[in-house]
Structure formats: structure tokens, C-alpha cells
Design a protein around this motif. Sequence first.
Motif, PDB file in Angstrom:
ATOM      1  N   GLU A  13      47.144  47.743  38.740  1.00  0.00           N
ATOM      2  CA  GLU A  13      45.919  47.706  37.954  1.00  0.00           C
ATOM      3  C   GLU A  13      45.525  46.262  37.680  1.00  0.00           C
ATOM      4  N   PRO A  14      44.308  45.864  38.012  1.00  0.00           N
ATOM      5  CA  PRO A  14      43.885  44.480  37.754  1.00  0.00           C
ATOM      6  C   PRO A  14      43.793  44.223  36.253  1.00  0.00           C
ATOM      7  N   ASN A  15      44.052  42.963  35.927  1.00  0.00           N
ATOM      8  CA  ASN A  15      43.943  42.613  34.513  1.00  0.00           C
ATOM      9  C   ASN A  15      42.502  42.744  34.060  1.00  0.00           C
ATOM     10  N   GLN A  16      42.354  43.360  32.920  1.00  0.00           N
ATOM     11  CA  GLN A  16      41.053  43.433  32.283  1.00  0.00           C
ATOM     12  C   GLN A  16      41.040  42.509  31.076  1.00  0.00           C
ATOM     13  N   PRO A  17      39.949  41.830  30.842  1.00  0.00           N
ATOM     14  CA  PRO A  17      39.911  40.926  29.684  1.00  0.00           C
ATOM     15  C   PRO A  17      40.029  41.725  28.395  1.00  0.00           C
ATOM     16  N   PRO A  18      40.430  41.080  27.326  1.00  0.00           N
ATOM     17  CA  PRO A  18      40.507  41.801  26.040  1.00  0.00           C
ATOM     18  C   PRO A  18      39.131  42.281  25.618  1.00  0.00           C
ATOM     19  N   TYR A  19      39.158  43.246  24.718  1.00  0.00           N
ATOM     20  CA  TYR A  19      37.891  43.722  24.179  1.00  0.00           C
ATOM     21  C   TYR A  19      37.193  42.589  23.430  1.00  0.00           C
TER      22      TYR A  19
END
Length: 843
Positions: A533-539
Motif C-alpha cells: 500500500e502506498p504511503n498516504q499523507p496524514p489527514y
Amino acid sequence: MRKNWIKKSLICGIIILMVGASVVSAIYRNPSINSTPMNQGNWLYVGESGPGNDTNQTRSDWQIRRGNNSAGRGSLDTEHHNVKAIIEERPSGNITISNPYPTNGSLDISVEPQCNITVNHSDGCGMTVSWYENSTGSWVQRQTNGSTHWYHADWSYRKLITIDHTKIPSTLINFPVLVSLATDANLAADAQNDGDDICFVKYSDNTTKLNHEIEWFNGTSGNLYAWVNVTSVSSISDTKIWMYYGNSVCDSQQNTNGVWDSHFGAVWHMQEIDAVDSTSNGNTGSDTGAPLIAAGVVNNSVDFVPTDYISVGTGASIDTADDNTVTWECWINGDSNAGDQVFLEQSQGSNSWNVVLGTYDADVATNAIKWITRDDDGTGRDTVTSEVSITTGSWMHVAGTYNNGTSDNKSIYVNGVLKAYTTAGINNLRSGPTTATHIGYGGDFGPYDGKIDEVRMSSNVRNASWINATYQTIATPSTFFSTGGEQSLIINGTYRWIFTQASASATMYYWKVAVNDTYHTSTAIYHFTTAPEPNQPPYAPSNPTPPNGAMNVNITSDIHWTGGDPDPGDTVTYDVYFGESSSPPKLVSNQSGLSYDPGTLAYNTLYHWRIVAWDVHSASSAGPLWYFKTVYIPNRPPYAPCNPSPANGSTEVSMNVDLCWSGGDPDSGDWVTYDIYFGISFPLTKIASNTSGTSHALDHLLYDTKYYWKIVSWDNHGASNMSPLWSFTTQTDSTGPIVKITSPIKGFLYINFWDIITRKIPIFITTFVVGKIEVTATATDSESGVSRVEFYIDNELKANDTSAPYSWIWLEREFFFPCTLKVIAYDNAGNQNSSELKVWKIF
């Protein structure tokens, strides 16, 4: 698909020759006489021959039917025959599956991938491709493309249309079903822009094309209104038909006239002002006035005002003169629900109606919808009223039937429901000649105001099931039928499926395809692993507290927000930007909490702030710039009075003293006044109110006395503050009073005989007193005051007096001896002073 007919006359049997294909022969015998036609009689199954097992039956004649993959049908007819062989040629070629994507064992595949395979059949047969997945531990079929049973290879797509049998009161024959699709993306993408390639085919054999008429098709949206003559619509089980499309080169597949059975005298869809007749009878009309095209219950309608109408002639197919059976129907959307309106009428001479649908009220004085006829019994108009009036602004279906037959009946229906009927006084309709047939007009009576759509006239009596189904197929097409998903013809090529179940990252998934040509199935199994899973930026930080734009925020408030990260396990830190500038400075970096204490804020000040979230992969998300404003400065009470003078606890304070203190108010612009409380006992006495100064003069205090005092300060908002309780002690009195004998005085003779003779004679030598005398003295003390005065004769206390004037009556007799008269005065501090006088006292 080739058709291969073998014709062979045999005495004792049949020889079947096949080249390059598998053959199965089903052998039947017809025991009927030799002259029985091939399509009649009772055929009895005898046996079967297959590859390597040719069968010779001792029968006089054979009918041989041979086809490849069920595409060819035919018959062999000899002079005499009573035996037939049905021969099917089965494909013998190979199915190959190649070019899978994802390739077997591949890694880092995106979730929910599109799976592709290429299929090839060496005989070029139609095939089905079934897709399976094994994400749960067992194979589950998810999709099937194509069919081995297809109408024609020139059509690439189809959809299944299923008519709900619960909408059909009783089975109908050659019933026109409305296929109404508001939008259809598949038709828009794959059909010809004018819909010429759209056709409808019987589900049962997938061969028989059904007659249809396209009333409207929009190639951009896929909006379709098509009438399909379904040869039998069952009330017992759902009726299914195929809709085929996707032939880019064919001509129109419509057969408009064939949709409407021979009983339809005319069908007007009201698509045009002139009301074009869709039957072969050609009863197209012409308009009078200025009717307009408007939105209809099925695409368009014609909108009439009372001076408008359409004449459709008196053609034989719609002429009701001397008729025994009639059905008229139409859809109306009235702008008025008044009586005396006519939707459809046929007349014989001016204002002499033969048949009318409308609300004409000269015979039955209501505004209900009525069915009016005039028959050959010589009487006037016969009216059946529905007791239903026009609902303005709404589409309503109206139908009338007339039956002068074995069961006399005249009925009126509204919205598919029988509302009234009669069986009395029914004969054949009045003889002609018929002079006019109108839509939307009734001569000098009955002008109609509103829209009319889907007008039909039939020469037979349509039964209640027919009329109800006609209403439902137009009014509620979404429940009358359902449309299946698009199916594609599978021939050699590449096909796709979206593996939506492969939704987890870094997971191995298995998928399988099974390709079938009815007789053979080829299967291939593959697996792949999805990418991490690619890193997603924080909310992005959100939900600020104080809320964005908040006013009157407390100066001690903390700021709060919500954050987090969509990736499980990622930790998040926050940079805090805060200040009065619209580009606030960064005050804190990499804090883990979701709040920040900026300290005590300034009153009535606009603050800006922003939070930037960071995850452990250095991805960041900045929240919006937020702001709030603090409260205005609240009123603060005045300072508590302080710095007393005399200082608290002071001694030896003067009897005349100024009380002084410090005061004021912390709020600029406020003014302060003071109340002064003073005394030697409690409660203290308020000796001054609302004084603006910070001092107050006192005088004539008592010596050696402890005084208490306090100050209460007040601001102009009514807030107050109070000083501590202070005290001081006045100075000690060490000076005696001033005392003086004022009577007698030196150098005088005082005579008093019984208060009759009194004299005061100067003698200048000494003091003589004859008789009694009032001794007087003065005493004063400017400090503590006089407490008392004592009178002595020769140091013997004779009297005392505590109040001025101080005096004593000297009555004692003396015998001319000198005496010492002394007066002692005492002050309140205990100090004393005295005054003496030598006195000669006689008697």
C-alpha cells in the motif's frame, strides 16, 4: 456458420458422410402414411449415431437436418419418407487462452486490477468466457461474457428485457410493449446514432425477430422509446425478449406497421402536429388552429387550446358507422377539468356525434369523463360516465369499448381500471355516412384545453387485461419490465474483467478463466500479488477549537484540532503556527498532541493559526489558515486602597491629621471614588462618601486613643475593592490644664450676710471673706480636655466639679484665721495644675 444439407435416397438405410467435424445423428420414425407431410404426424425416437458408430436403419426414407453449432436448420424431402435423422455438427477445433494480465506470478500489481485474456477458437465459434476468483479460499464465479447462443454474429451486444408477469392480468397475444429507457450508456456507446441497428428477438429461440417501431431514440444519451410486438405476453411466468444492437453497417431493423395488429384502425403517437398514423392504414391528420408540440407521456404530445384540433379523416379502418365493436383510447393531460370537453369524436354531419370520448355534459350534467355513442335504435346519445373528472396537470389514460355481440357491453376505463359499463340498449352503431373524425375538438361543442398523446382506435373490443397492460407499459415502465446488463458476443479476441475483490495491498490473489464453446471447456488459473500500500499523507488538520472565525474567545483558551493518518501504524506530529499576523510564525515543531497552550492572550485581538501534520515518511498535510478574536477587556475592579498614612499601627499621631492612601483603577479611562470608614469602635462609621481624592483631614482627635479606619474604592461600573483595616494611636497628653481662681480674688473684701447684704470692696492688701462665698475657677485644656476641678481649704478636699463653670459654695465658718484656698484642675490624660489664694475668713 455454414449449412450443409445432405440429400440421399436409400432403400435400407442412410449413409452420413462428414468431413472435419464431429457428427451426432438422432434418428426418428414417423409411422404415418407416406403422404403425411414432414411437419405433421408423430415422430418417434429410434436411435442415435455418432462418430465411429454410423447406423443403418431399414427405413424407406430419411430426412436429414445438419447444422454447425445450431446455426443451420433445414429438411430433406423425398417422394416417400417416414424416417428422419437430425444431425448436429459439433465443433472439433481447439480453444486457446493466452496473454493473461496480470501475468502468472507477477508482483506489485495495483489493487482491483483489470484482468485481460486473449481467447482463440480454431473454428471461429462463439464462446463464453467465465471469470472466477479465489479471494475467500474457494472459487466464486464473478462474471460471464458472451453466449454460444446468439442471434447473429453481426450484432455485438444484447440486453435481456424481462416483462413482469404480475403486471399482466391475463395472457396477451401480439401485444405492443413499450421499451422505455430514460438513459442507457451502453446504447449511447454501442448502437448506431439513429438506432437503426436496434432489434428485438424472441428469447425462446433467439432467432425470431420481433416487429418494432422506434418512436424516439437519442444516440447521445441512449434515451429510447420503442414499441415491440411481443407475440405472447404471459400472465403466469415472466416473458423475456432480447434487445440486440452494435451493428454499425446495417439498415433500419424496424417494421413499424407490423407492430400494430390488424384490429388497429389507427395509432397516432402525437410526435408531430399532423398526427402520423403508425399503422398501414394511412390515417394521417391535418391540423387547424395552432396546436403545439409539448412534452408527452411518451416523448412528445400535442397541446391544444379550445380553437385547435386535428382532423384524421373518415378512412374505412376508423369509420365506426354501422360497426358492432369498437375500442378508442388516448392519454390526456388537461389544463381544465370543466365539463363539455371532447378528446376524440366522430360525427355524421355538423354536431351530430356518433362516438365521443370526453366530458361533454349536455346529457349527463357532470364534468366526469364519459364514453358517448349513438346506435341504430333511433334514440339519442347513450352515455356511460366514469364518475372521474380530469386531474389537471396529470396524465390520465382513458379508454372506451363498445360490443354489440353475444355479450352486449359498453365500458369506460380510466388509468387501466374499469369505472362503469352498461349492457342495456346496445345495437350496432348508427349508420353513416361519417363526415369527420377529430382529435381535440367536438364541433361547436366540447373544445378541449390540454395535451393529448398516444391515440388509438381499434375495430375490436380490447379486453380489460389488454387495457390495463396498455396503461402500465406506458405509465410505469420501470416496474412493467426490467433490463439486464450488457452482454457481448465472444469471438476470437481479448476480453476483460475488473477483479474488484483484489482490494488488499501486498496480498496474493488467484483468478481463473473458463472458455466454453458448448461442447468443450478450456481453463487457465493464474495468480498475482498486489503492491504494498502506498504511503498516504496524514489527514489535513480539521475541526479547530476555537472554531474558525470565533469571536469573544477567552484569553486563557488553548487551541485544539483533529488529525491522524489513513495508514495504520503511521504516527503523526504537528507544527503549530500561531500569532497576530496573517502569516503566523511557527511556535512549535513535531509535537504529538492535538492541542497547544499559547499562554494568556491579549484582549480584543485577532489571532491566526495553522497546523501542519507530518507522518513518519515525511509526507505532510497543511490545515487551512484559521482565526479567532479574543474578548474585549472585561471591567476590573479598582485597586484595593493601600499605602495608608498614618501608617498602619502608628502611634503618637497628632490630634489633627490627614488620612491618606493610594488608589486608582487598572482599566484605562475608569474613574474611582472612595468611601471612608473611621472610628474607635465597630462597626466603623462612614464619615465620607464618593470622595474623589485620596486624602481626608481629621482634627480634634482624642489623645492617646486608638483609631481604626478603612477605605472602599468604587469604579464607574459599580465594581469595588476594599482596603485592609488600618489603625493608629494618637499622641500622649503631658501638659496639665490651665486653672485660675476667679472668685474670690486678691485685694477685695467680700461680705455676705444671709444673702441680704452682699458686698465686694477693694482693700488692696489681701483677701477677706465675711460669711459665705461662691468659689469659682476656670480650667481649660487644649489637648485632652478638663476632666474635673477640685476645691481644697488648707489641703483638705472640699468639693469637685466636672463641668464648667467650676464652682463651690464655701459655707464653713472660720475665726479670722488665714486659710489657703486651692483649686486643682485635672485633664483627661491625668495631668493636673493648681491655683492658690490666701484668704481671711470670718464667720
